[in-house]
Design a protein around this motif. Structure first.
Motif, mmCIF file in Angstrom:
data_model
loop_
_atom_site.group_PDB
_atom_site.id
_atom_site.type_symbol
_atom_site.label_atom_id
_atom_site.label_comp_id
_atom_site.label_asym_id
_atom_site.label_seq_id
_atom_site.Cartn_x
_atom_site.Cartn_y
_atom_site.Cartn_z
ATOM 1 N N SER A 1 61.428 -56.482 89.504
ATOM 2 C CA SER A 1 61.041 -55.367 88.299
ATOM 3 C C SER A 1 59.578 -54.657 87.906
ATOM 4 O O SER A 1 59.142 -55.593 88.349
ATOM 5 N N ASP A 2 59.908 -54.085 87.323
ATOM 6 C CA ASP A 2 57.925 -53.364 86.960
ATOM 7 C C ASP A 2 57.349 -54.842 86.914
ATOM 8 O O ASP A 2 56.050 -54.645 86.988
ATOM 9 N N PHE A 3 57.839 -55.812 85.468
ATOM 10 C CA PHE A 3 57.234 -56.538 84.865
ATOM 11 C C PHE A 3 57.415 -57.186 85.961
ATOM 12 O O PHE A 3 55.528 -57.838 86.104
ATOM 13 N N LEU A 4 57.604 -58.178 86.997
ATOM 14 C CA LEU A 4 57.769 -58.983 87.383
ATOM 15 C C LEU A 4 56.019 -58.326 88.789
ATOM 16 O O LEU A 4 55.288 -59.310 89.168
ATOM 17 N N LEU B 1 64.945 -60.457 74.574
ATOM 18 C CA LEU B 1 63.677 -58.816 74.365
ATOM 19 C C LEU B 1 62.988 -58.776 76.416
ATOM 20 O O LEU B 1 63.431 -59.572 77.223
ATOM 21 N N VAL B 2 63.221 -57.900 76.147
ATOM 22 C CA VAL B 2 61.982 -56.937 77.693
ATOM 23 C C VAL B 2 60.893 -56.565 77.459
ATOM 24 O O VAL B 2 61.085 -55.294 76.437
ATOM 25 N N PRO B 3 59.962 -56.785 78.767
ATOM 26 C CA PRO B 3 58.963 -56.747 78.370
ATOM 27 C C PRO B 3 58.562 -54.487 78.360
ATOM 28 O O PRO B 3 59.276 -54.029 78.701
ATOM 29 N N VAL B 4 57.629 -54.566 77.607
ATOM 30 C CA VAL B 4 57.022 -53.263 77.628
ATOM 31 C C VAL B 4 56.836 -53.007 78.941
ATOM 32 O O VAL B 4 55.059 -53.589 79.571
ATOM 33 N N LYS C 1 48.873 -58.011 79.574
ATOM 34 C CA LYS C 1 46.944 -58.382 79.549
ATOM 35 C C LYS C 1 46.881 -59.257 79.782
ATOM 36 O O LYS C 1 47.523 -60.410 78.917
ATOM 37 N N PRO C 2 45.146 -60.012 80.649
ATOM 38 C CA PRO C 2 44.813 -60.970 79.889
ATOM 39 C C PRO C 2 44.347 -61.329 78.340
ATOM 40 O O PRO C 2 44.733 -60.548 77.615
ATOM 41 N N VAL C 3 44.799 -62.458 78.458
ATOM 42 C CA VAL C 3 44.261 -63.216 76.685
ATOM 43 C C VAL C 3 42.391 -63.572 76.645
ATOM 44 O O VAL C 3 42.620 -64.888 76.779
ATOM 45 N N PRO C 4 41.471 -63.348 76.451
ATOM 46 C CA PRO C 4 40.223 -63.082 76.644
ATOM 47 C C PRO C 4 39.804 -64.291 75.704
ATOM 48 O O PRO C 4 38.649 -65.237 76.246
ATOM 49 N N TRP C 5 40.265 -64.403 75.044
ATOM 50 C CA TRP C 5 39.522 -65.971 73.748
ATOM 51 C C TRP C 5 40.573 -67.112 73.916
ATOM 52 O O TRP C 5 40.097 -68.014 73.024
ATOM 53 N N THR C 6 41.273 -66.981 74.731
ATOM 54 C CA THR C 6 41.913 -68.595 75.304
ATOM 55 C C THR C 6 40.979 -69.581 75.548
ATOM 56 O O THR C 6 40.337 -68.630 76.328
ATOM 57 N N ASP D 1 60.297 -65.785 85.161
ATOM 58 C CA ASP D 1 61.589 -65.053 85.978
ATOM 59 C C ASP D 1 62.847 -65.315 84.650
ATOM 60 O O ASP D 1 63.773 -64.313 84.271
ATOM 61 N N LYS D 2 62.740 -65.360 83.591
ATOM 62 C CA LYS D 2 63.434 -66.231 82.592
ATOM 63 C C LYS D 2 63.528 -64.291 81.870
ATOM 64 O O LYS D 2 64.245 -64.077 80.864
ATOM 65 N N LEU D 3 62.280 -64.675 81.410
ATOM 66 C CA LEU D 3 62.033 -63.599 80.821
ATOM 67 C C LEU D 3 62.406 -61.541 81.914
ATOM 68 O O LEU D 3 62.822 -60.513 80.602
ATOM 69 N N ALA D 4 62.436 -61.973 82.823
ATOM 70 C CA ALA D 4 61.628 -60.423 83.647
ATOM 71 C C ALA D 4 63.333 -60.258 83.002
ATOM 72 O O ALA D 4 64.628 -59.209 82.956
ATOM 73 N N GLY D 5 64.405 -61.269 82.678
ATOM 74 C CA GLY D 5 65.898 -60.470 83.812
ATOM 75 C C GLY D 5 66.615 -60.668 82.620
ATOM 76 O O GLY D 5 67.824 -60.629 82.521
#
Length: 446
Positions: free
Chosen positions: A2-5, A82-85, A90-95, A43-47
């Motif tokens: 998938s594009d997301f993976l 849930l389907v990723p857009v 993106k990274p989360v730089p403040w965590t 993989d669970k999210l992508a699927g």
């Protein structure tokens, strides 16, 4: 794959494996909701195996479900997938620990898109442009305030020290907050948010960010949406708070979201460009935005506080009028010729849902173009007949939206009705509370 993976594996190759993935769903209010999942569950999210209740699209501002919306426990509160857009990982730089974020949409369990998705609403409007061979080009500007950290959520805001009552374009203000503002811009760069200029705005502790124009209207909406989260997170790390509330101070300007919009044809030419002033296509687009503005005010001003921007002397445009390069107008036209020919919509508050606000603006433009709506004289012309001001009453705006054929045309009847139900629920929750002002004024006098 998938594009997301593919996006995820590219991120891992460049930055290493994150500890978690933050899944962000935009609700009707423009609030990001969702869940964290471990990176091992990618993989669970992508699927399509990660779920949330479909009612997550339409809670009130307090996070409560609204039965009148047609979602929630009244229909069994079913799940969506849930389907990723694509393109939003993106990274989360403040965590403190490595993390990534991704915008998600929800589909029904059978894979069909949800009619309650604000992104789908905007997509339906964009499909009308695509059918003509047209591509809108959008750039937004967002205003926000930085305030001192508060111990209680109901404590009134105070500007950070030092501050100026009117800091408009003041370079010293930028220098005083250099570390914080530099970190905001660095986080924008890390997340691919294409910023242009950053200025100190008029109010004490108020700033404005401009984003570069893009023909990816989804990206324009998402830059505004993600920027609000980013700013709040970075500012908190500096011991302050940030707010995009429409009117945090009664005596200072409110926060707006201005949108600059032009349209390209299949050859890449700007259809608004015309020699000698406002051409017919731009004129009809402006007229359409003005004609549909009162019916769509509940989109541009979604909450109780939003309507304080429409009071007299509120520092904000508050009428469906227009002019050339005049910031007092509801619609300003900075240029009429060449690539930069465009309109600037100046009515929306910074508290809007960006998907819905852009859908209302673009839908209003088409409404006027399709009907060849005549353009009234500009507001600074001697021939100008002042239109009725936009309402300063929340209930009036929501009632007009709920009954509007224009709103049904732009948003679809189902979404219009759900949106009105959520706003009316918010009205019932907030306007029935007795305020401190009422106790201070009346309790011992009457």
């Amino acid at each position: 794959m998938s594009d997301f993976l593919s996006e995820y594996e590219a991120h891992v190759a460049a930055h290493g494996t994150p500890e978690r993935i933050e899944c962000m769903l935009c609700d009707m209010n423009g609030i990001l909701r969702g869940k964290w999942i471990p990176a091992a569950a990618v993989d669970k999210l992508a699927g399509g195996h990660v779920r949330l209740p479909l009612s997550t699209y339409a809670p009130n501002i307090l996070g409560e479900e609204v039965p009148e919306s047609g979602l929630g426990i009244v229909v069994g509160d079913p799940d969506g997938r849930l389907v990723p857009v694509p393109g939003t990982l993106k990274p989360v730089p403040w965590t403190a620990s490595p993390a990534v974020q991704v915008l998600v949409e929800m589909t029904e369990l059978d894979g069909t898109s949800s009619p309650y998705s604000p992104r789908e609403v905007l997509g339906a409007v964009l499909a009308r442009y695509a059918a003509r061979g047209w591509r809108p080009v959008v750039a937004t500007e967002l205003e926000f305030y930085v305030v001192q950290s508060r111990e209680r959520p109901d404590t009134p805001p105070q500007p950070p020290e030092p501050n100026f009552a009117a800091q408009n374009y003041d370079l010293e203000t930028l220098s005083q907050h250099d570390a914080m503002l530099t970190e905001i811009l660095a986080a924008c760069a890390a997340q691919g948010i294409d910023t242009d200029t950053l200025v100190a705005e008029y109010g004490p502790g108020q700033f404005e960010i401009n984003f570069h124009h893009t023909d990816d209207v989804f990206a324009a909406a998402e830059m505004a949406l993600i920027f609000r989260r980013l700013v709040r997170e970075v500012v908190e790390d500096h011991g302050l708070e940030a707010t995009f509330m429409a009117k945090p101070y009664a005596d200072s300007p409110g926060n707006g979201m201005h949108a600059h919009v032009s349209v390209l044809d299949s050859r890449g030419d700007n259809v608004f460009s015309a020699p000698g002033g406002v051409g017919p296509t731009l004129g009809h687009a402006i007229a359409g935005v003005l004609a549909t503005m009162p019916d769509c005010q509940a989109i541009f001003a979604p909450h109780l506080n939003s309507y304080r921007r429409f009071q007299p002397m509120s520092f904000a445009p508050c009428a469906p009028d227009w002019a050339l390069d005049n910031r007092a107008a509801g619609v300003r036209v900075p240029a009429t010729t060449g690539e930069g020919a465009r309109l600037e919509h100046r009515i929306a508050g910074a508290d809007v849902n960006p998907y819905l606000a852009l859908a209302a603006i673009l839908g209003g433009m088409l409404w006027g173009i399709d009907r060849e709506t005549p353009l009234p004289p500009p507001c600074d012309s001697p021939d100008h007949a002042p239109p009725d001001r936009l309402t300063a009453d929340w209930v009036t705006a929501v009632d007009r939206f709920a009954a509007s054929d224009i709103a049904a045309d732009i948003f679809g009847t189902r979404y219009r009705d759900a949106y009105a139900a959520v706003r009316r629920d918010e009205i019932s929750k907030l306007t029935t509370q007795i305020t401190r002002l009422e106790y201070r004024t009346y309790l011992t006098r009457l």
